[in-house]
Scaffold this motif. Sequence first.
Motif, PDB file in Angstrom:
ATOM      1  N   PHE A  92       0.885  -1.169   0.000  1.00 27.30           N
ATOM      2  CA  PHE A  92       0.000   0.000   0.000  1.00 27.30           C
ATOM      3  C   PHE A  92       0.922   1.219   0.000  1.00 27.30           C
ATOM      4  CE2 PHE A  92      -2.062   3.100   2.749  1.00 27.30           C
ATOM      5  CZ  PHE A  92      -3.425   2.881   2.752  1.00 27.30           C
ATOM      6  N   HIS A  93       0.779   2.095  -0.987  1.00 25.44           N
ATOM      7  CA  HIS A  93       1.639   3.279  -1.111  1.00 25.44           C
ATOM      8  C   HIS A  93       0.832   4.524  -0.756  1.00 25.44           C
ATOM      9  CE1 HIS A  93       4.904   1.130  -3.251  1.00 25.44           C
ATOM     10  NE2 HIS A  93       3.898   0.347  -3.593  1.00 25.44           N
ATOM     11  N   THR A 115       0.428  -2.532  -4.846  1.00 25.57           N
ATOM     12  CA  THR A 115       1.371  -3.138  -5.788  1.00 25.57           C
ATOM     13  C   THR A 115       1.845  -4.504  -5.295  1.00 25.57           C
ATOM     14  OG1 THR A 115       3.280  -2.073  -4.761  1.00 25.57           O
ATOM     15  CG2 THR A 115       2.204  -0.872  -6.570  1.00 25.57           C
ATOM     16  N   LEU A 116       2.381  -5.292  -6.231  1.00 27.24           N
ATOM     17  CA  LEU A 116       2.916  -6.607  -5.872  1.00 27.24           C
ATOM     18  C   LEU A 116       4.174  -6.512  -5.017  1.00 27.24           C
ATOM     19  CD1 LEU A 116       2.485  -8.758  -9.104  1.00 27.24           C
ATOM     20  CD2 LEU A 116       1.202  -8.889  -6.970  1.00 27.24           C
ATOM     21  N   GLY A 117       5.025  -5.542  -5.316  1.00 26.33           N
ATOM     22  CA  GLY A 117       6.269  -5.366  -4.577  1.00 26.33           C
ATOM     23  C   GLY A 117       6.297  -4.025  -3.881  1.00 26.33           C
ATOM     24  N   PRO A 118       7.328  -3.780  -3.067  1.00 22.28           N
ATOM     25  CA  PRO A 118       7.395  -2.533  -2.306  1.00 22.28           C
ATOM     26  C   PRO A 118       7.744  -1.293  -3.136  1.00 22.28           C
ATOM     27  CG  PRO A 118       9.320  -3.881  -1.849  1.00 22.28           C
ATOM     28  CD  PRO A 118       8.402  -4.706  -2.709  1.00 22.28           C
ATOM     29  N   THR A 149       4.556  -1.668   8.533  1.00 19.77           N
ATOM     30  CA  THR A 149       5.224  -0.581   7.818  1.00 19.77           C
ATOM     31  C   THR A 149       6.504  -1.097   7.180  1.00 19.77           C
ATOM     32  OG1 THR A 149       4.301   1.051   9.321  1.00 19.77           O
ATOM     33  CG2 THR A 149       6.207   1.734   8.009  1.00 19.77           C
ATOM     34  N   HIS A 150       6.599  -0.945   5.867  1.00 14.37           N
ATOM     35  CA  HIS A 150       7.804  -1.329   5.129  1.00 14.37           C
ATOM     36  C   HIS A 150       8.802  -0.172   5.129  1.00 14.37           C
ATOM     37  CE1 HIS A 150      10.290  -3.264   2.100  1.00 14.37           C
ATOM     38  NE2 HIS A 150      10.298  -2.111   1.455  1.00 14.37           N
ATOM     39  N   SER A 151       8.298   1.036   4.862  1.00 16.06           N
ATOM     40  CA  SER A 151       9.150   2.227   4.896  1.00 16.06           C
ATOM     41  C   SER A 151       8.295   3.451   5.196  1.00 16.06           C
ATOM     42  CB  SER A 151       9.900   2.408   3.580  1.00 16.06           C
ATOM     43  OG  SER A 151       9.001   2.632   2.517  1.00 16.06           O
ATOM     44  N   LEU A 152       8.935   4.427   5.848  1.00 20.12           N
ATOM     45  CA  LEU A 152       8.277   5.684   6.177  1.00 20.12           C
ATOM     46  C   LEU A 152       9.303   6.789   6.013  1.00 20.12           C
ATOM     47  CD1 LEU A 152       5.960   7.405   7.363  1.00 20.12           C
ATOM     48  CD2 LEU A 152       6.834   6.824   9.638  1.00 20.12           C
ATOM     49  N   ASP A 153       8.975   7.774   5.186  1.00 24.13           N
ATOM     50  CA  ASP A 153       9.847   8.933   4.993  1.00 24.13           C
ATOM     51  C   ASP A 153       9.425   9.979   6.010  1.00 24.13           C
ATOM     52  OD1 ASP A 153      10.922  11.430   4.137  1.00 24.13           O
ATOM     53  OD2 ASP A 153      11.147  10.643   2.105  1.00 24.13           O
ATOM     54  N   THR A 194       8.671  13.602   4.440  1.00 26.47           N
ATOM     55  CA  THR A 194       7.487  13.822   3.601  1.00 26.47           C
ATOM     56  C   THR A 194       6.217  13.221   4.189  1.00 26.47           C
ATOM     57  OG1 THR A 194       7.801  11.792   2.321  1.00 26.47           O
ATOM     58  CG2 THR A 194       8.915  13.791   1.513  1.00 26.47           C
ATOM     59  N   GLY A 195       6.358  12.177   4.997  1.00 27.60           N
ATOM     60  CA  GLY A 195       5.198  11.458   5.509  1.00 27.60           C
ATOM     61  C   GLY A 195       4.751  10.334   4.592  1.00 27.60           C
ATOM     62  N   ASP A 196       5.408  10.181   3.436  1.00 25.69           N
ATOM     63  CA  ASP A 196       5.069   9.088   2.520  1.00 25.69           C
ATOM     64  C   ASP A 196       5.399   7.744   3.175  1.00 25.69           C
ATOM     65  OD1 ASP A 196       4.423  11.070   0.716  1.00 25.69           O
ATOM     66  OD2 ASP A 196       6.087  10.650  -0.650  1.00 25.69           O
ATOM     67  N   ALA A 197       4.529   6.762   2.968  1.00 21.66           N
ATOM     68  CA  ALA A 197       4.731   5.457   3.590  1.00 21.66           C
ATOM     69  C   ALA A 197       4.418   4.335   2.607  1.00 21.66           C
ATOM     70  CB  ALA A 197       3.846   5.318   4.817  1.00 21.66           C
TER      71      ALA A 197
END
Length: 154
Positions: A15-16, A53-56, A133-137, A140-143
């Motif tokens: 989930f982006h 998406t299928l991948g990160p 959570t895979h990644s969190l900026d 920017t708050g993008d995750a």
Amino acid sequence: MGLKKQKLSHLHFYFHDIVAGRHPTAVRVAEAATTNTSATGFGFVVMIDDPLTLGPELSSKIVGRAQGIYASADLTNFGLLMVLNYVFTEGKFNGSTLSILGRNAVFSAVREMPIVGGSGVFRFASGYAQAKTHSLDSKTGDAVVEYNVYVFHY
């Protein structure tokens, strides 16, 4: 009702949640007068149309969209009320949806939210979604959030 034997499916996707930049997929649409002074942002509401998406990587194959709302609903801990549909656009679940309604304790390692229904292949669905959570900026708050979804359906 013509129901067949129930199946259990395991879905895995990313989930982006893109809140910054020129093409955000998550936009704040409301907030309380006290939201910006609250330690948890209590009272903000965000409308989303996030790619699944299928991948990160965002460049990975898109299999659907997460469409709905999340809102800060906890005065003391950062917890979101999630009200959304996973709308699938690829594969054997193309055209089907899953509906999620639950609490997302964002800073917990793994969060579990209930599936409360669906449409198409997922008509009468029940189950749960696990988010990690895979990644969190932090700037920017993008995750990017990894989801494992376990769903019973007919």
